[in-house]
Enzyme design. Structure first.
Site, short mmCIF file in Angstrom:
data_model
loop_
_atom_site.label_atom_id
_atom_site.label_comp_id
_atom_site.label_asym_id
_atom_site.label_seq_id
_atom_site.Cartn_x
_atom_site.Cartn_y
_atom_site.Cartn_z
N GLU A 149 0.84 -1.20 0.00
CA GLU A 149 0.00 0.00 0.00
C GLU A 149 0.88 1.25 0.00
O GLU A 149 1.82 1.35 0.79
CB GLU A 149 -0.91 0.00 1.23
CG GLU A 149 -1.76 1.25 1.32
CD GLU A 149 -2.77 1.21 2.47
OE1 GLU A 149 -2.75 0.25 3.27
OE2 GLU A 149 -3.56 2.17 2.57
N ASP A 157 -11.88 0.23 1.88
CA ASP A 157 -10.94 0.42 2.99
C ASP A 157 -11.71 0.66 4.28
O ASP A 157 -12.87 1.05 4.25
CB ASP A 157 -10.10 1.67 2.65
CG ASP A 157 -8.77 1.68 3.39
OD1 ASP A 157 -8.54 0.78 4.22
OD2 ASP A 157 -7.97 2.61 3.13
N ASN A 166 -4.56 4.84 -2.01
CA ASN A 166 -5.77 5.38 -1.37
C ASN A 166 -6.37 6.53 -2.18
O ASN A 166 -5.64 7.40 -2.67
CB ASN A 166 -5.44 5.90 0.03
CG ASN A 166 -5.02 4.78 0.96
OD1 ASN A 166 -5.85 4.00 1.40
ND2 ASN A 166 -3.71 4.68 1.21
N GLU A 190 -6.16 -5.48 8.45
CA GLU A 190 -5.21 -4.37 8.57
C GLU A 190 -4.69 -4.26 10.01
O GLU A 190 -5.38 -4.62 10.95
CB GLU A 190 -5.91 -3.03 8.31
CG GLU A 190 -6.31 -2.74 6.91
CD GLU A 190 -6.85 -1.31 6.84
OE1 GLU A 190 -6.48 -0.63 5.89
OE2 GLU A 190 -7.63 -0.89 7.72
#
Ligand code: C2E
Ligand code: CA
Ligand code: CA
Length: 625
Positions: free
Chosen positions: A399, A520, A458, A577
């Site tokens: 990420e 997310d 993101n 996460e």
């Protein structure tokens, strides 16, 4: 015997001069309307000339019609009411003589050729008119009409001074008209000075004057002085599109609906390009005002979508304490700041100004500026955090996380990203991250099986609202030479649920590029799992707050289990996460979540360190138990 007949010519002239002076004074008086001026002129002409009737007529453009504007009967001392005023059809001879002379005078209207116009004969008969002296009224050189001094019952010779006086009555009518025209122009100018042209509402200047007046008015102890600011939010696309309604159209529509729905309770003004200020009609309590402000939010919300445009309101309220009650300007500004602050929280929000918030806002503005500078000075970096498979330790993705190297310290995104998201800065930052990350990811080696690593980036809500988002993503991929299938865009659950963006449409367009999509922070929104069906997503990332509670927290475990089961059922991958220890990794694995990300495996690393990490073969982290 009538005094007029025993007067000398000199006495008569003097009397006329006095009448003219008095008349001048009267019609220049500020409060004198056109109607009143006409009345005064007719009355004083009737008295001075000692005639039976005085009328003012307007001549039609084609000179074929006379319409009476005012009529005064001397015998009864009465002004004829507007509804009984006459209109006369003419054949043109009378108006032709008016064009040429200073006055039309006739001792006997029956025999005189100047008054032989057929349209006049029956009028003269009806009112038993024998003699007339008529003065044309000229405005800017054009014949506008005529003032007629009429003698009934007996014929009368007109003296030279009488003709001169009558002629000057024509000038007086013209003057009264001119004064009226100027007053109207002044009113219009004043209106323009104090109103917004788009909505015809009072403008900032006018509102300021209203607030100043209100602040001076006395009020009861339980009442507050207050200003409410309604800031209108429209998607960026509205203000940019060339066809369809403009932002200004939308503001006019909002102005209308505010006028209809709350206009009776408050004065409304347009004080900013996207803002209205409201001043409640009377002093109220804090509670009443807050309720009122809440209704304003509702009113604007109720009109959405308006002609396919989503319109929302952020409302700010300020209450004034005794100590700062004199500053109208400050009051307005603070209501605006409160509304701006409310807007940062999203659509249809309400906020009451207070000093703490004010300080917060100033800090945010400073930070925002510092970030703009940082972007220009290349102080931002993108770091990459590995995502691994807990079964075999292989890495499948990383990420991209934004970092700011500020005065020798590396700041995490959580320290500044929300401020950037509150302004358009996030668009520039987001674009920069995307381009940088795509270029970096091209250099990542494939894993031991030769499978390429996925890059996760993101996206924030504002980026999703940006109509050029899809094009920008395509451009970043192409410039870097990164295959679209290697990119996965992460969108938070709260963004997906945000009103006002056609999320599904944007998501489909992104999918059409060939990129993957992830939800997310899953579980943190007001999620109803059923909406998952409508979103074309590939990955769910379970928020780290649920992982943090594992393995002890039964509620967290139940949620993770439910999400994992659902995701597997509909063929979506799940990632846990924020995994910090083996116990969490183990618990996740037991619940069916094998893809994991967190400090247990790696922190977010700069590109060179990240490359060094993925150059080594993966080492499986033992699953306990
Ligand atoms: P996120 O997408 O949930 O990103 C994960 C955040 O959790 C990151 O914080 C990461 O450093 C942190 N984290 C990772 N592993 C662990 C762990 O084991 N324990 C704990 N306690 N934290 C961990 P970061 O970098 O501060 O980012 C915060 C948020 O800022 C991100 O949350 C993401 O929503 C946003 N963000 C970061 N970079 C970008 C960007 O480039 N663009 C946009 N639009 N948003 C970004
Ligand atoms: Ca993320
Ligand atoms: Ca997350």
């Amino acid at each position: 015997m009538n005094a007029r007949l025993s007067e000398t010519a000199g006495q008569r002239s003097e009397r006329y001069t006095r009448a003219l002076t008095a008349l001048t004074r009267a019609i220049w008086h500020d409060d004198c309307t056109l109607e009143a001026a006409l009345g005064k002129i007719c009355e004083s002409a009737a008295k001075a000339l000692d005639v039976s009737r005085v009328n003012v007529w307007r001549l039609d453009a084609d000179d074929r019609k006379l319409a009476c504007l005012h009529s005064y009967e001397a015998d009864s001392e009465q002004h004829v009411p507007a509804e009984s005023l006459e209109t006369l059809e003419l054949d043109g001879t009378y108006s032709a003589s008016l064009e040429q002379v200073r006055v039309v005078d006739s001792t006997d209207v029956k025999t005189d050729p100047v008054t032989s116009d057929r349209g006049l004969a029956s009028y003269f008969r009806r009112h038993a008119i024998r003699s007339v002296v008529d003065a044309p009224v000229r405005i800017e050189g054009r014949l506008f009409g005529v003032i007629c001094h009429e003698q009934t019952r007996f014929a009368r010779e007109w003296a030279a001074e009488e003709l001169t006086f009558a002629a000057s009555m024509g000038d007086f009518i013209a003057m009264a008209m001119e004064i009226q025209r100027r007053r109207e122009a002044e009113h219009q100018l004043e209106h323009l000075r104090l109103h917004d042209s788009g909505t015809d509402l009072p403008n900032r200047q006018y509102f300021l004057e209203m607030v100043q007046m209100r602040l001076r008015a006395p009020r009861a102890a339980e009442h507050v002085a207050t200003v409410v600011h309604v800031r209108i939010e429209m998607p960026y696309a509205t203000t940019q599109s060339s066809d369809g309604p403009t932002a200004e159209d939308a503001m006019a529509a909002v102005a209308d609906i505010l006028r209809q729905r709350v206009g009776a309770e408050c004065s409304i003004a347009r004080v900013r390009s996207n803002g209205f200020a409201l001043l409640p009609q009377r002093h109220s309590t804090e509670h009443e005002i807050t309720e009122f402000a809440r209704r304003c939010v509702e009113v604007v919300r109720s009109m959405s979508p308006w002609r396919e445009v989503e319109v929302g309101a952020a409302v700010g309220v300020v209450f004034v304490s005794e100590s700062d009650a004199s500053d109208a300007r400050g009051l307005m500004r603070r209501a605006e700041q409160a509304a701006d602050h409310a807007a940062l929280r999203g659509r249809d929000q309400l906020e009451v100004f207070d000093l703490e918030h004010h300080r917060g806002l100033v800090e945010r503005l400073h930070l925002e500026q510092a970030m703009r500078d940082a972007l220009a000075n290349d102080e931002f970096e993108v770091h990459y955090q590995l995502e691994v498979c807990s079964l075999d330790g292989r890495w499948g993705a990383a990420e991209a996380l934004l970092r700011w190297r500020r005065d020798g310290r590396v700041c995490a995104a959580s320290e500044f990203i929300t401020v950037a998201e509150g302004s358009s800065l996030i668009l520039a930052l987001g674009r920069w991250v995307l381009a940088r990350a795509c270029r970096d990811a091209v250099l990542w080696p494939p894993d031991v099986n030769g499978d390429p690593l996925t890059l996760r980036v993101n996206l924030s809500a504002r980026q999703l609202e940006d109509p050029s988002l899809v094009a920008k993503v395509a451009e970043s991929l192409e410039r870097a030479g990164l295959p679209p299938s290697r990119l996965c865009l992460e969108i938070t659950e709260t963004t997906l649920m945000r009103e006002g963006i056609d999320v599904i449409k944007v998501l489909h367009e992104l999918k059409a590029l060939g990129v993957m999509l992830a939800i997310d922070d899953f579980g943190t929104g007001y999620s109803s799992l059923s909406y998952l069906k409508s979103f074309p997503v590939d990955v769910l990332k379970i928020d780290r707050s649920f992982v943090a509670g594992l393995p002890g927290d039964r509620m967290d475990a139940a949620i993770v289990a439910a999400v994992a089961t659902l995701a597997h059922a509909i063929g979506i991958e799940v990632v846990g996460e924020g995994v910090e220890n083996l116990a969490q990794q183990d618990a996740l694995a037991k619940l069916g979540v094998y893809r994991v990300q967190g400090w247990l495996y790696a922190k977010a690393l700069p590109q060179d360190e990240f490359l060094a990490l993925v150059a080594k073969p993966p080492v499986a982290v033992p699953v306990e138990g």
